[in-house]
Write a protein that holds these residues in place. Structure first.
Motif, short mmCIF file in Angstrom:
data_model
loop_
_atom_site.label_atom_id
_atom_site.label_comp_id
_atom_site.label_asym_id
_atom_site.label_seq_id
_atom_site.Cartn_x
_atom_site.Cartn_y
_atom_site.Cartn_z
N SER A 56 57.28 -27.55 71.06
CA SER A 56 56.32 -26.46 71.13
C SER A 56 57.06 -25.18 71.52
O SER A 56 57.71 -25.13 72.57
CB SER A 56 55.23 -26.78 72.16
OG SER A 56 54.32 -25.72 72.27
N GLY A 57 56.96 -24.17 70.67
CA GLY A 57 57.71 -22.95 70.91
C GLY A 57 56.95 -21.98 71.80
O GLY A 57 55.73 -21.94 71.79
N ALA A 58 57.69 -21.22 72.60
CA ALA A 58 57.09 -20.16 73.42
C ALA A 58 57.56 -18.82 72.85
O ALA A 58 58.60 -18.76 72.18
CB ALA A 58 57.52 -20.31 74.87
N PRO A 59 56.78 -17.76 73.09
CA PRO A 59 57.20 -16.45 72.57
C PRO A 59 58.36 -15.86 73.38
O PRO A 59 58.63 -16.32 74.49
CB PRO A 59 55.93 -15.61 72.73
CG PRO A 59 55.24 -16.23 73.91
CD PRO A 59 55.56 -17.69 73.89
N ALA B 3 51.13 -14.40 62.67
CA ALA B 3 51.31 -15.78 62.22
C ALA B 3 52.24 -15.82 61.01
O ALA B 3 53.13 -16.68 60.90
CB ALA B 3 49.95 -16.39 61.87
N GLN C 41 55.73 -15.18 62.03
CA GLN C 41 56.25 -16.39 62.67
C GLN C 41 56.65 -17.42 61.61
O GLN C 41 57.70 -18.03 61.68
CB GLN C 41 55.16 -16.98 63.58
CG GLN C 41 55.70 -17.75 64.76
CD GLN C 41 54.57 -18.26 65.66
OE1 GLN C 41 53.54 -17.62 65.79
NE2 GLN C 41 54.78 -19.41 66.26
N GLU D 63 41.85 -7.33 64.91
CA GLU D 63 42.57 -8.36 65.65
C GLU D 63 42.96 -9.53 64.75
O GLU D 63 44.02 -10.11 64.88
CB GLU D 63 41.72 -8.86 66.83
CG GLU D 63 41.84 -7.92 68.02
CD GLU D 63 41.01 -8.35 69.21
OE1 GLU D 63 40.17 -9.24 69.06
OE2 GLU D 63 41.23 -7.77 70.30
N LYS D 64 42.04 -9.83 63.84
CA LYS D 64 42.29 -10.92 62.91
C LYS D 64 43.52 -10.57 62.07
O LYS D 64 44.44 -11.38 61.90
CB LYS D 64 41.07 -11.11 62.02
CG LYS D 64 41.10 -12.41 61.24
CD LYS D 64 39.92 -12.58 60.33
CE LYS D 64 40.24 -13.64 59.30
NZ LYS D 64 39.21 -13.77 58.28
N ALA E 67 46.57 -10.82 64.10
CA ALA E 67 46.92 -12.22 64.35
C ALA E 67 47.51 -12.85 63.10
O ALA E 67 48.48 -13.60 63.16
CB ALA E 67 45.68 -12.99 64.81
N GLU E 68 46.90 -12.50 61.96
CA GLU E 68 47.40 -13.08 60.71
C GLU E 68 48.82 -12.60 60.41
O GLU E 68 49.67 -13.36 59.97
CB GLU E 68 46.45 -12.74 59.55
CG GLU E 68 45.24 -13.68 59.53
CD GLU E 68 44.15 -13.23 58.56
OE1 GLU E 68 44.29 -12.13 57.98
OE2 GLU E 68 43.17 -13.98 58.41
N ARG F 173 39.55 -20.22 62.81
CA ARG F 173 39.11 -19.31 61.76
C ARG F 173 38.50 -20.07 60.60
O ARG F 173 37.51 -19.64 60.01
CB ARG F 173 40.29 -18.45 61.29
CG ARG F 173 40.74 -17.48 62.36
CD ARG F 173 41.58 -16.34 61.81
NE ARG F 173 42.10 -15.59 62.94
CZ ARG F 173 43.30 -15.81 63.47
NH1 ARG F 173 44.12 -16.73 62.96
NH2 ARG F 173 43.69 -15.11 64.52
N LYS G 159 49.64 -20.32 73.71
CA LYS G 159 50.61 -19.33 73.24
C LYS G 159 51.96 -19.55 73.88
O LYS G 159 53.00 -19.25 73.30
CB LYS G 159 50.08 -17.95 73.65
CG LYS G 159 50.16 -16.91 72.56
CD LYS G 159 49.93 -15.55 73.16
CE LYS G 159 48.62 -14.96 72.74
NZ LYS G 159 48.33 -13.69 73.42
#
Lengths: 556, 556
Positions: A186-189, A43, A46, A35-36, A39-40, B496, B515
């Protein structure tokens, strides 16, 4: 710095936050690592996307007019004043304003023109981004605006303008906003789990899943609660929670005016009353404790301590495995308890006037009516139609009269005059009284002793009855209350009559309070969530609760 | 009737109250039987005594003027109006009044004359019972009055009269009450575990036991808390709790005025954050849950749900085994969280103005000053001397400035500029600032990142610092607060960095909230008990708590 009063305080953060408690299993570690990594990666992606966007922006003559916002110290931009979106309706044309709002939708009309609908609460307005407009809007800027994800928060500076024709899709119809600057706060997905707009209506009845009807999706209650931060953005859902806030403030206002003291009970007790049924057990260092089931014993102890009139606004915990539309394992209690001077009807009348004050304020104060109208507009069929009699006297009947009314309407209320009315009959009674007295709020007095807890004070003329009452809204109970036994010997006897030991560890501290002299007193506990639920006629108490807890739900 | 919202509700009382949970052991049964027997004997003895008294009264021509009170339905005596004892000072001489009050002392002067001192709150008056007085007071009545136990509650009807000479032992000095009728509302036993009057002073320092000094007994804190309903009757102890009530109402007043929504968080969560350290575990049906350590995550979720400004008044639970004068396992948090428009100092300034509003109201509003004076009069050395600067601007320094001030005063604050200030140094700093700025309230801004929790927003110009602050009263922390990370990627990264997994079960619902777009925001959590403790300069937080909980105390 101390480790109280804020969570995760410095001391803890230094000493303990580095470690994560119990050692995780191998599988958990693998999963966490995966998961890390995921997520990385996300990120990183993004960041790359952002970098590309930023690069494009950098080569752009309008680069300073849009893009990510930057907050520095002290404030940037200095002296910038933010308007409430709702106030724009009253603004003069051509006024330059800055607003911060969510993006509800975007539409790229052409390379030269993008439209956005932005919103704040229940107010929405159209924003126009046109090449060459403002301080020199570029094509890149038009494109960037057209690509903003729904639910992102932007800050826009622009001019208030009359559109070519009235805009029908927004709440502000007579103006649009001509964008000069737009920054991403603030951005949303791109993908949201549920859509805010699909929650601005009553959830589909019993169904857990979503329902689609004529192209409109209606998000199920479960998904709404799982994604509370999104469903809460739907104006009707937020208005319901806002009305809960109003009731809390109104309760405090009334209590203060009537010289009640706002006390803080304890929510943890060393022993469970009533043998532990319905009570949550806590691991308390090397021993056990229990979450109190109600603050009533504490209220009574405060009265025995001569506090005269006390009130509470706090959580009530019930370890009851019931999965109904009107039960939670945690709800908010608005409690009061007062010394009786002459007659227990002092308490009952006080409670009735309190409820009438609250309901009337919800119906007449501008800020409350605004909220009720939002709920009504969203299609909740009973919002705004709650009936109340004129004046501040409630309709009050006795338990015996209630049974008689039901019997007259053909209901089987049994032969035993002390037999209880069931929930279905209570509802029916609500309809009968609404028709007869034009009120959706009423109270029932004088319940039989067999139906009430040990601490209830008996009627002085008929010991089979008690000085106790329930409050109802639309035929549903929102409060139980009574005069309490204040005489130590009588209280102990009443407990023994019900098979309870007044000197047991669970009760000793409670009964002790009455040993040393206690004035006659009574009170009640209102269910805040139920008041809002039945005032608006909501189907499920979870709709009237910000973060509901039930046997199956402990998050978010 | 439903099983919510009142404790021990009808449904439960019918189904479960007869049974007492788990089967007790033999020993427990024996003990219970013995205690029952003892209690029954005591009750019988009491009844006999009462019967004798009643018999004596029955053969008495004045029998209708005294004895046990009887409440019937409807009110008896009809239309009787009860005066507040405090209002008698302003009454005209010879006015006939009825009061209900505690007996503080009795004195049988002779067979013909008894005196009582009765009290209500911090008001006391002498009552005189003289043979032949009133409507024909008998000797039996004089005797009965002289034998009333201290702490009993009586209802007296009588005439307000000027005494022969000013009465020095009561708060009302210019009047006494000439008794015509006196009825027993609630009797107290001859022996009380502690005396109310022995609690109307600061408890003896660290000692657990009572202390006697020049013939005056000072009841130890433990005995006061064990017998809360008695110590609470001491005017100073009740005034402290009343001031807590005032602070709650003032907080609500300020929040409402500034358009905050009063939300109800959940106090139970399905997973423990921070690995479970400091969190109480609950048995939740077939699974586990945890008492939330603070409502902060819920406040932040409400902000992510666009609620803009939210506040909470509710319990905070801390499973910390610390036995200090300023820590409890349960205290009341006054929490707020707000959207930031331009700069995080909006939050800090708001918090400062809020605290100044509360403290100034405590110092200037009549009802609050009355309470402070009661505490002061009881000998609390620091009550009433809290210093505040004029205006509504607080004294604010940075963490770096705080260390500099300490260094200048000769304190060893270490070489590392990010090393924390310890509790003793914090206190010293309080004295330094009090001397320099004549204020006992101030705030410290810009704590190093190493000292703050993961969710704290870093300073935008110096990433080693954070946008965070603590509030202090008399050199003791009463609030921690900060701007929070609202950007999902930044929040996850910060977690983290501290070795926490943002996608773990304990954090997932929290991080999820960011999120989907969340505005910049910040807030703080005030400790209600500490505000009262340090405003009055109380030695121990337990004095400022109605029913304190610590690792060793779970009752009453």
């Amino acid at each position: 710095m101390a480790s109280q009063p804020e969570s995760s305080l410095p001391e803890r953060s230094r000493d303990e936050q580095g470690a994560e408690g119990a050692a995780p299993s191998k599988n958990a570690l693998k999963k966490a690592a995966k998961e890390k990594e995921k997520a990385e990666k996300a990120a990183k992606r993004q960041q790359q996307e952002q970098a590309e966007k930023d690069k494009a922006a950098a080569s752009d003559t309008a680069a300073h007019l849009y893009g990510p916002i930057s907050y520095t110290s002290p404030a940037t931009p200095p002296g910038q004043y933010l308007e409430d979106l709702g106030d724009l309706n009253a603004a003069e044309e051509n006024k330059k304003v800055t607003v911060q709002a969510r993006v509800h939708s975007t539409r790229k009309q052409s390379a030269k023109l993008s439209f956005l609908v932005i919103g704040e609460g229940d107010h929405t307005i159209q924003a126009v981004v046109a090449e060459g407009g403002g301080q020199g809007i570029s094509r890149q800027m038009v494109k960037w605006c057209g690509g903003i994800n729904t639910e992102s928060i932007v800050r826009i500076t622009g001019l208030v303008k009359t559109p070519f024709e009235e805009i029908k899709s927004t709440s502000i119809t007579k103006y649009e906003l001509h964008v000069e600057e737009i920054f991403m706060v603030s951005g949303a997905p791109e993908q949201m789990p549920i859509q805010r707009k699909d929650c601005n209506q009553p959830p589909p009845g019993e169904e857990e899943g979503d329902v689609e009807k004529e192209g409109v999706i209606n998000v199920g209650l479960k998904a709404r609660l799982d994604n509370r931060v999104i469903s809460l953005r739907a104006p009707a859902q937020q208005a319901i929670i806002d009305l809960q806030s109003e009731v809390s403030f109104l309760f405090a206002e009334y209590m203060r005016k009537h010289k009640f003291k706002w006390i803080q009970p304890s929510y943890m007790a060393g022993a469970a009353t009533e043998g532990g049924a319905g009570v949550f057990e806590i691991k308390y260092f090397d021993t056990k404790a229990y979450l109190t089931q109600s603050p009533q014993f504490f209220k009574q102890m405060a009265i025995a301590g001569d506090m005269k009139r006390v009130c509470i606004n706090g959580p009530v915990f019930r370890a009851e495995n019931s999965n109904t539309k009107r039960h939670l394992t945690e709800f908010t209690g608005l409690d009061f308890e007062m010394t009786i001077m002459n007659h227990y009807h002092e308490v009952l009348s006080f409670g009735e006037k309190l409820m009438i004050f609250i309901i009337r304020a919800l119906q007449t104060r501008e800020e409350c009516q605004h909220l009720v109208n939002i709920v009504k507009k969203a299609g909740y069929p009973e919002a705004g139609n709650f009936q109340l009699p004129p004046g501040d006297e409630a309709v009050r009947i006795t338990f015996a009269e209630a049974k008689k009314l039901l019997k007259e309407s053909g209901y089987d209320v049994g032969e035993d005059e002390h037999e209880d009315i069931d929930t279905a009959q209570e509802k029916a009674l609500g309809a009968i009284i609404a028709e007869k007295h034009h009120t959706d709020f009423y109270t029932i007095d004088k319940y039989p002793r067999t139906l009430r807890p040990f601490y209830t004070h008996p009627d002085s003329t008929n010991p089979a009855l008690t000085n106790s009452y329930d409050f109802f809204m639309r035929g549903q109970e929102i409060m139980s209350g009574a005069q309490r036994l204040h005489n130590y010997a009588e209280l102990c006897q009443s407990m023994r009559d019900k098979g309870l030991d007044p000197l047991s560890e669970g009760f000793r501290h409670y009964t002790d309070a009455f040993k040393f002299g206690c004035p006659p007193h009574g009170g009640g506990g209102l269910g805040l969530n139920r008041i809002v639920q039945y005032f608006l006629g909501l189907n499920n108490i979870r709709e009237a609760t910000l973060f509901p807890r039930d046997p199956g739900r402990l998050a978010p």
